[in-house]
Design a protein around this motif. Structure first.
Motif, mmCIF file in Angstrom:
data_model
loop_
_atom_site.group_PDB
_atom_site.id
_atom_site.type_symbol
_atom_site.label_atom_id
_atom_site.label_comp_id
_atom_site.label_asym_id
_atom_site.label_seq_id
_atom_site.Cartn_x
_atom_site.Cartn_y
_atom_site.Cartn_z
ATOM 1 N N ALA A 11 0.593 -1.307 -0.293
ATOM 2 C CA ALA A 11 0.140 0.037 -0.168
ATOM 3 C C ALA A 11 0.587 0.965 -0.005
ATOM 4 O O ALA A 11 1.624 1.301 0.743
ATOM 5 C CB ALA A 11 -0.912 0.074 1.259
ATOM 6 N N ASP A 13 -1.052 4.129 -0.429
ATOM 7 C CA ASP A 13 -2.379 4.776 -0.679
ATOM 8 C C ASP A 13 -3.391 4.606 -0.287
ATOM 9 O O ASP A 13 -4.263 3.613 -0.175
ATOM 10 C CB ASP A 13 -3.108 5.269 -2.346
ATOM 11 C CG ASP A 13 -4.436 5.987 -2.290
ATOM 12 O OD1 ASP A 13 -5.245 6.148 -1.561
ATOM 13 O OD2 ASP A 13 -3.974 7.250 -3.164
ATOM 14 N N PHE A 16 -7.045 4.126 -0.950
ATOM 15 C CA PHE A 16 -7.268 2.958 -1.876
ATOM 16 C C PHE A 16 -7.235 1.676 -0.176
ATOM 17 O O PHE A 16 -8.024 1.093 -0.591
ATOM 18 C CB PHE A 16 -6.731 2.660 -2.419
ATOM 19 C CG PHE A 16 -6.896 3.103 -4.063
ATOM 20 C CD1 PHE A 16 -7.980 2.716 -4.622
ATOM 21 C CD2 PHE A 16 -6.023 3.850 -5.011
ATOM 22 C CE1 PHE A 16 -8.355 3.321 -6.060
ATOM 23 C CE2 PHE A 16 -6.475 4.338 -5.968
ATOM 24 C CZ PHE A 16 -7.304 4.013 -6.280
ATOM 25 N N GLU A 19 -10.398 1.707 1.828
ATOM 26 C CA GLU A 19 -11.449 0.651 0.828
ATOM 27 C C GLU A 19 -11.136 -0.768 0.788
ATOM 28 O O GLU A 19 -12.471 -2.002 1.294
ATOM 29 C CB GLU A 19 -11.780 1.632 -0.268
ATOM 30 C CG GLU A 19 -12.968 1.109 -1.147
ATOM 31 C CD GLU A 19 -14.395 1.544 -0.838
ATOM 32 O OE1 GLU A 19 -15.115 1.044 -1.275
ATOM 33 O OE2 GLU A 19 -14.359 2.416 0.353
ATOM 34 N N CYS A 20 -10.039 -0.706 0.571
ATOM 35 C CA CYS A 20 -9.215 -2.782 -0.045
ATOM 36 C C CYS A 20 -10.442 -3.616 1.686
ATOM 37 O O CYS A 20 -10.406 -4.301 1.444
ATOM 38 C CB CYS A 20 -8.294 -2.610 0.489
ATOM 39 S SG CYS A 20 -7.829 -4.589 -0.614
ATOM 40 N N HIS A 66 -2.732 -5.990 -4.152
ATOM 41 C CA HIS A 66 -2.513 -4.522 -4.288
ATOM 42 C C HIS A 66 -4.031 -3.437 -3.352
ATOM 43 O O HIS A 66 -4.564 -4.155 -3.759
ATOM 44 C CB HIS A 66 -2.219 -3.794 -5.593
ATOM 45 C CG HIS A 66 -1.513 -2.116 -6.156
ATOM 46 N ND1 HIS A 66 -2.229 -1.370 -6.192
ATOM 47 C CD2 HIS A 66 -0.487 -2.895 -5.630
ATOM 48 C CE1 HIS A 66 -1.515 -0.854 -6.184
ATOM 49 N NE2 HIS A 66 0.067 -1.082 -5.740
ATOM 50 N N GLN A 67 -3.449 -2.339 -3.210
ATOM 51 C CA GLN A 67 -4.817 -1.469 -2.105
ATOM 52 C C GLN A 67 -5.865 -1.083 -3.058
ATOM 53 O O GLN A 67 -6.643 -1.087 -2.300
ATOM 54 C CB GLN A 67 -3.770 -1.033 -1.853
ATOM 55 C CG GLN A 67 -3.356 0.746 -2.857
ATOM 56 C CD GLN A 67 -2.830 1.559 -2.874
ATOM 57 O OE1 GLN A 67 -1.790 1.556 -1.535
ATOM 58 N NE2 GLN A 67 -2.127 2.321 -3.830
ATOM 59 N N ASP A 68 -5.532 -1.047 -3.765
ATOM 60 C CA ASP A 68 -6.523 -1.263 -4.950
ATOM 61 C C ASP A 68 -7.372 -2.398 -5.505
ATOM 62 O O ASP A 68 -8.490 -2.164 -6.265
ATOM 63 C CB ASP A 68 -6.308 -0.253 -6.170
ATOM 64 C CG ASP A 68 -5.349 -1.038 -7.159
ATOM 65 O OD1 ASP A 68 -4.951 -1.996 -7.177
ATOM 66 O OD2 ASP A 68 -5.577 -0.485 -8.089
ATOM 67 N N ASN A 98 -9.041 -6.860 -14.240
ATOM 68 C CA ASN A 98 -9.533 -5.760 -13.815
ATOM 69 C C ASN A 98 -11.265 -6.431 -14.107
ATOM 70 O O ASN A 98 -11.237 -6.444 -15.362
ATOM 71 C CB ASN A 98 -8.788 -4.519 -13.013
ATOM 72 C CG ASN A 98 -8.778 -3.998 -14.370
ATOM 73 O OD1 ASN A 98 -9.117 -3.988 -15.896
ATOM 74 N ND2 ASN A 98 -8.671 -2.567 -13.812
ATOM 75 N N GLU A 100 -13.334 -2.868 -14.894
ATOM 76 C CA GLU A 100 -13.918 -1.769 -14.911
ATOM 77 C C GLU A 100 -15.904 -1.315 -14.789
ATOM 78 O O GLU A 100 -16.245 -2.024 -15.963
ATOM 79 C CB GLU A 100 -13.659 -0.386 -15.855
ATOM 80 C CG GLU A 100 -11.958 -0.529 -14.777
ATOM 81 C CD GLU A 100 -10.638 0.519 -15.330
ATOM 82 O OE1 GLU A 100 -11.118 1.261 -15.804
ATOM 83 O OE2 GLU A 100 -9.401 0.382 -15.442
#
Length: 102
Positions: A11, A13, A16, A19-20, A66-68, A98, A100
């Protein structure tokens, strides 16, 4: 520890990451299992961060995020444990990509 799953997150951020974590803590954990989260910050690289996280946990099951990444399947832990228990030849599973919505 066969009764533990660890989510290892690189991480940088806070928004993000928050939220994760919200999604992770909403996951259903099988009875008798423990969930832990290891946050890695300021890693030289993602690979070095994940290696650091790997050494920080004795969990049998490790998930590198990953954080996102936001896990929306609330039964994710059940599902991956079932996959690993279905055959000894399964040692690793993964996902790339991903989704989106525009």
């Amino acid at each position: 520890d066969e009764k533990k799953i660890c989510f290892i997150i690189c991480a940088n951020d806070d928004l993000f990451l928050e939220e994760c974590l919200r999604y992770l803590y909403a996951l259903e954990t099988p009875e008798g299992m423990e969930m832990e989260v290891v946050e890695i910050r300021d890693a030289v690289s993602m690979a070095s961060g994940y290696n650091e996280g790997m050494g920080a946990s004795d969990a049998k099951y490790k998930v590198y995020l990953h954080q996102d990444v936001f896990l929306i399947n609330r039964h994710f832990i059940y599902d991956i444990v079932d996959i690993f228990k279905s055959g000894k030849e399964i040692g690793m599973i993964g996902l790339v990509g991903n989704f989106e919505t525009f």
